[in-house]
Design a protein around this motif. Structure first.
Motif, PDB file in Angstrom:
ATOM      1  N   ILE A  10       5.019   4.919  -3.194  1.00 47.00           N
ATOM      2  CA  ILE A  10       5.271   4.237  -1.998  1.00 47.00           C
ATOM      3  C   ILE A  10       5.505   5.476  -0.850  1.00 47.00           C
ATOM      4  N   ALA A  11       5.847   6.632  -1.143  1.00 47.38           N
ATOM      5  CA  ALA A  11       5.760   7.651  -0.443  1.00 47.38           C
ATOM      6  C   ALA A  11       4.504   7.722   0.142  1.00 47.38           C
ATOM      7  N   ALA A  12       3.290   7.936  -0.712  1.00 43.44           N
ATOM      8  CA  ALA A  12       2.110   8.251  -0.264  1.00 43.44           C
ATOM      9  C   ALA A  12       1.648   7.144   0.669  1.00 43.44           C
ATOM     10  N   ARG A  13       1.935   5.930   0.501  1.00 43.91           N
ATOM     11  CA  ARG A  13       1.557   4.742   1.129  1.00 43.91           C
ATOM     12  C   ARG A  13       2.368   4.909   2.663  1.00 43.91           C
ATOM     13  N   LEU A  14       3.644   5.267   2.630  1.00 45.54           N
ATOM     14  CA  LEU A  14       4.257   5.394   3.724  1.00 45.54           C
ATOM     15  C   LEU A  14       4.119   6.686   4.716  1.00 45.54           C
ATOM     16  N   GLY A  15       3.454   7.603   3.769  1.00 44.87           N
ATOM     17  CA  GLY A  15       3.254   9.020   4.445  1.00 44.87           C
ATOM     18  C   GLY A  15       4.301   9.825   4.765  1.00 44.87           C
ATOM     19  N   GLN A  38      10.987  12.319  -1.620  1.00 46.19           N
ATOM     20  CA  GLN A  38      12.836  12.192  -1.701  1.00 46.19           C
ATOM     21  C   GLN A  38      12.985  11.424  -0.626  1.00 46.19           C
ATOM     22  N   THR A  39      12.570  11.298   0.388  1.00 45.99           N
ATOM     23  CA  THR A  39      12.864  10.099   1.746  1.00 45.99           C
ATOM     24  C   THR A  39      12.796   8.910   1.069  1.00 45.99           C
ATOM     25  N   VAL A  40      11.907   8.631   0.291  1.00 44.04           N
ATOM     26  CA  VAL A  40      11.895   7.268  -0.209  1.00 44.04           C
ATOM     27  C   VAL A  40      13.067   6.993  -1.284  1.00 44.04           C
ATOM     28  N   ARG A  41      13.407   7.866  -1.958  1.00 48.93           N
ATOM     29  CA  ARG A  41      14.428   7.853  -3.194  1.00 48.93           C
ATOM     30  C   ARG A  41      15.850   7.878  -2.038  1.00 48.93           C
ATOM     31  N   TYR A  42      15.804   8.301  -1.205  1.00 48.41           N
ATOM     32  CA  TYR A  42      17.306   8.436  -0.231  1.00 48.41           C
ATOM     33  C   TYR A  42      17.385   6.917   0.262  1.00 48.41           C
ATOM     34  N   ARG A  43      16.210   6.636   0.800  1.00 46.90           N
ATOM     35  CA  ARG A  43      15.945   5.214   1.526  1.00 46.90           C
ATOM     36  C   ARG A  43      16.341   4.170   0.458  1.00 46.90           C
ATOM     37  N   LEU A  99      13.874   1.407   6.960  1.00 39.66           N
ATOM     38  CA  LEU A  99      14.788   0.716   5.784  1.00 39.66           C
ATOM     39  C   LEU A  99      13.822  -0.504   5.385  1.00 39.66           C
ATOM     40  N   SER A 100      13.667  -1.356   6.222  1.00 42.20           N
ATOM     41  CA  SER A 100      12.947  -2.692   6.060  1.00 42.20           C
ATOM     42  C   SER A 100      11.449  -2.501   5.562  1.00 42.20           C
ATOM     43  N   GLU A 101      10.936  -1.555   6.567  1.00 46.92           N
ATOM     44  CA  GLU A 101       9.433  -1.122   5.764  1.00 46.92           C
ATOM     45  C   GLU A 101       9.411  -0.603   4.508  1.00 46.92           C
ATOM     46  N   THR A 102      10.164   0.184   3.995  1.00 48.06           N
ATOM     47  CA  THR A 102      10.253   0.707   2.815  1.00 48.06           C
ATOM     48  C   THR A 102      10.618  -0.269   1.696  1.00 48.06           C
ATOM     49  N   LEU A 103      11.475  -1.229   2.131  1.00 49.88           N
ATOM     50  CA  LEU A 103      11.923  -2.358   1.097  1.00 49.88           C
ATOM     51  C   LEU A 103      10.840  -3.282   0.912  1.00 49.88           C
ATOM     52  N   LEU A 104      10.172  -3.472   2.050  1.00 47.75           N
ATOM     53  CA  LEU A 104       8.888  -4.600   1.876  1.00 47.75           C
ATOM     54  C   LEU A 104       7.924  -3.708   1.057  1.00 47.75           C
ATOM     55  N   VAL A 105       7.570  -2.529   1.142  1.00 51.36           N
ATOM     56  CA  VAL A 105       6.582  -1.913   0.285  1.00 51.36           C
ATOM     57  C   VAL A 105       6.786  -2.063  -0.919  1.00 51.36           C
ATOM     58  N   TRP A 106       8.137  -1.833  -1.246  1.00 53.42           N
ATOM     59  CA  TRP A 106       8.715  -1.577  -2.670  1.00 53.42           C
ATOM     60  C   TRP A 106       8.710  -3.180  -3.236  1.00 53.42           C
ATOM     61  N   LEU A 107       8.906  -4.221  -2.490  1.00 49.61           N
ATOM     62  CA  LEU A 107       8.991  -5.564  -2.968  1.00 49.61           C
ATOM     63  C   LEU A 107       7.441  -5.953  -3.197  1.00 49.61           C
ATOM     64  N   GLU A 108       6.599  -5.369  -2.411  1.00 49.74           N
ATOM     65  CA  GLU A 108       5.230  -5.867  -2.570  1.00 49.74           C
ATOM     66  C   GLU A 108       4.522  -5.243  -3.647  1.00 49.74           C
ATOM     67  N   THR A 109       4.775  -4.081  -3.995  1.00 52.56           N
ATOM     68  CA  THR A 109       4.013  -3.241  -4.853  1.00 52.56           C
ATOM     69  C   THR A 109       4.949  -2.705  -6.213  1.00 52.56           C
ATOM     70  N   ARG A 110       6.216  -2.577  -6.027  1.00 51.38           N
ATOM     71  CA  ARG A 110       7.131  -2.249  -7.344  1.00 51.38           C
ATOM     72  C   ARG A 110       6.770  -0.959  -7.646  1.00 51.38           C
TER      73      ARG A 110
END
Lengths: 331, 410
Positions: free
Chosen positions: B346-351, B355-360, B329-340
């Protein structure tokens, strides 16, 4: 009698010999069967088919497509519907049972790891590093559901996110095909390992009046015996062969019985109809051959048919026999 | 505070005259400095500008102390004496002889005496009072001359010291953030031209210390310290790094970006911090750690205690999650905060699947609620996660343990 007269008599009687010696009706039935995905290679099966008055239809593949389909997706919160489809579907790809395969069609494959199967309880694994469990609601500590079909619970990150219900995928023309069987004098009987409630629902949806529920796949012999003791000639249509049956209709090449391209109940009805029409055509052609042969022999013996006429009689008579053997294809 | 040397008390008229001069102390000090610059041969050299600044400060402070003492105020001699010792030390380091000092002191005393005479005439001061002032000045000047001599002898001794030691002292001065005078002084002793831009390198040798001669004359270093510091001109940095690895193939060198020599102390802090972050697995372990590539990490980890406290305060919702959940969750939140970015990006960046990103994201919103709409919170959270997530990924669970301990102790 002069040798010429003897030759004329024999030639004029040739249609009767032709009708009895050449199995045109069987050839025609086999050809028509091949075109319809029915392989009538077993002469014994072809002979037995017209006598069959009961067919046991296995649940998998006959009145259903052989697969289950998702009929309800119930998230615990409305926002979770897509999550429910995604996580359950992704884990479903690792399942090896019909329920799992049905759920797998809800989503594409994801990054799966740490997959474990827990017998009849369910399956667990990690989807994109989220722990996901899919299985019986009581196994997951979720409230039980009373839906028709099979309902499984879904947990993500140790939190329940919803239920998914799957049920049999009924073939669209199953009721019509079942009615066709019955019209041909064959009583369809549904056999399923599913619950009484689900089996009854499936039978009613297909217009089948008799069924056996909670019957595992290795239980078919007992059912066949039961029916045979009642004086019935019993065929079994299903993925597995049942040696005790009078006739087996299966999609596997087992060397006897009738092989089908698939177990569709429509194809089962067509197979049995083909055997009946072949039997009728064979009888008609023999009678026709006998009549034409006897009449020809009499005319030749009376000296009415000279040699050229006797040859013509033989050709036309054989043609007539063949035409009668071909007859009309069953509907 | 040192007691004032015994000195005859000045008569009242003398004190009155001196008090009238109090406002002109700075002006007279400037005159003295100007006269010294023009009167002492060789002091016109721009390199002596700092020495003359020191002379001005020393004279100005000495006159201030003299006036204060004459007027009966409490004074301390230590700073003034120290400054005159520095003057002597600096003169010696620059290779001048004692005559330079004598000439300078003579000029200074002359200027001050002239000022006193003029002022005495203007104020119709008695000869006795003027003599008392002159006696006091002479005594004070003698005392200061003695201190200059002490400094001169120390400077002369430093010049004759081993240059290896001198280079070590220069390195210490650079890394401790000593003032420019001190650095210049030590550089003069060591015979090392201090460049405008230096590169500071912290070396973990992984074995025996690096010998100074292995790095060549262009690099300053000293053994006995871990990590071992190396300073060189930025132009020589590549060559020095290569020399480090030739001398110690297993060494890890944390090379800071070029800085003015006045910032060498800060650069040393950054370079050593980069090595610590390599140890903590926040920065990838490589033979050469280029600090310029990890400036954000070096910056964010400058205040570990602040980071820890902010983490306890702001990331509490995450600490209630399992280790795995907290990390993703923190990894996803950080990527979102950095990139918006959008969920698919974001999913492509996190691999992972979109839908996983939307869930997170739904889970993150459940955890943090409206706080995510507070700009201050978002800025703090971004920095905090940027600093903390790599630590967590590297296996550091101390934040979580601390939170649990606090929970248990209520």
């Amino acid at each position: 009698m002069t040798p010429a007269l003897v030759a004329c008599v024999l030639l004029a009687a040739l249609p009767a010999v032709f009708a009895h010696a050449v199995p045109v009706a069987r050839w025609v039935a086999r050809a028509r069967g091949r075109a319809a995905g029915v392989f009538l290679d077993d002469r014994a099966a072809l002979a037995l088919g017209p006598r069959v008055d009961t067919v046991l239809l296995d649940r998998w593949g006959t009145v259903t497509t052989g697969q289950l389909r998702v009929v309800a997706v119930d998230p615990v919160e409305p926002d979770h519907e897509r999550n429910l489809r995604w996580f359950a579907g992704a884990l479903g790809h690792a399942a090896d049972d019909p329920v799992g395969r049905a759920i797998a069609r809800l989503s594409s494959r994801g990054k799966l790891s740490q997959v474990e199967r827990h017998g009849g309880s369910g399956i667990s694994g990690s989807v994109d590093r989220h722990p996901v469990r899919l299985g019986r609601p009581d196994w997951l500590g979720m409230d039980a559901r009373d839906d028709a079909g099979v309902t499984v619970g879904v947990q993500v990150d140790s939190r329940p996110i919803g239920y998914i219900t799957v049920a049999d995928d009924v073939r669209p023309h199953a009721p019509e095909d079942v009615a066709r069987l019955r019209a041909d004098g064959v009583e369809p009987v549904l056999v399923s390992e599913d619950t009484e409630r689900n089996t009854r629902g499936l039978a009613e949806a297909c217009g089948i009046g008799q069924w056996y529920a909670d019957r595992p796949a290795d239980d078919r012999a007992e059912l066949v015996d039961e029916r045979r003791r009642g004086g019935h000639v019993v065929a079994v249509a299903g993925p597995a062969t049942v040696p005790e049956a009078d006739l087996v209709l299966t999609d596997a090449d087992v060397g006897h019985g009738i092989r089908l391209a698939d177990l569709d109940v429509g194809r089962v009805a067509t197979a049995l109809a083909l055997t009946r029409s072949a039997a009728r055509a064979a009888t008609r052609s023999r009678r026709t051959g006998l009549g034409v042969g006897v009449a020809g022999a009499a005319l030749a013996a009376a000296g009415v048919l000279a040699l050229p006429l006797a040859i013509g009689w033989a050709v036309v008579g054989c043609g007539a026999v063949a035409l009668v053997a071909v007859g009309r294809a069953p509907s | 505070m040192r007691a004032a040397p015994p000195r005859a008390a000045l008569p009242g008229s003398a004190q009155w005259m001196i008090s009238s001069l109090e406002g002109r102390v700075r002006e007279v000090a400037e005159q003295v400095t100007d006269q010294v610059r023009s009167g002492v041969p060789g002091l016109e050299d721009p390199a002596d500008a700092r020495l003359l600044d020191l002379v001005f400060t020393a004279v100005h402070n000495a006159m201030r102390v003299f006036v204060d003492e004459a007027l009966g105020r409490e004074v301390s001699y230590l700073p003034v004496e120290d400054m005159f010792r520095k003057v002597g030390y600096r003169v010696a380091l620059r290779g001048r002889d004692l005559d330079t000092i004598d000439q300078g002191m003579g000029i200074a005393v002359g200027v001050i005496s002239d000022e006193l005479r003029v002022s005495a005439a203007e104020n119709e001061l008695s000869a006795g009072a003027l003599n008392a002032i002159n006696d006091a000045v002479t005594l004070f000047v003698g005392q200061l001359t003695e201190q200059i001599g002490v400094g001169y002898r120390a400077g002369a001794q430093a010049r004759s010291t081993d240059t290896g030691l001198a280079r070590a002292r220069l390195l210490a001065a650079l890394l401790s953030g000593a003032d420019a005078d001190e650095v210049e002084t030590q550089a003069a002793i060591a015979g090392w031209d201090v460049p405008d831009q230096v590169t500071v390198i912290a070396v973990e040798t992984g074995g025996a210390a690096l010998r100074a001669d292995a790095l060549g004359p262009q690099a300053l270093t000293r053994t006995g310290r871990s990590p071992q510091p190396v300073v060189c001109a930025t132009a020589d940095a590549d060559e020095v790094v290569a020399a480090i690895h030739r001398a110690a193939p297993k060494a890890r060198a944390s090379v800071c970006w070029p800085v003015p020599h006045g910032d060498a102390s800060a650069a040393w802090t950054w370079a050593t911090r980069a090595l610590s972050l390599v140890e903590a697995r926040v920065i990838p372990a490589r033979p050469v750690v280029e600090c310029v590539r990890f400036r954000t990490e070096i910056w964010l980890h400058a205040e570990p205690v602040l980071r820890r406290q902010l983490a306890q305060e702001l990331l509490q919702p995450l600490f209630n999650e399992t280790e795995n959940s907290r990390e993703i969750l923190s990894e996803t939140l950080l990527v979102w905060l950095e990139t918006r970015d959008s969920a698919p990006a974001i999913a492509a960046r996190l691999g992972v699947h979109p839908q996983t990103v939307r869930y997170r994201w739904k889970r993150i919103n459940e955890l943090f609620g409206d706080a995510l709409h507070d700009p201050d919170f978002v800025v703090q959270l971004t920095l905090l996660l940027k600093a903390s997530v790599p630590l967590w990924i590297a296996g550091d669970q101390s934040d979580f343990r601390r939170f649990r301990e606090q929970e248990e102790t209520g």
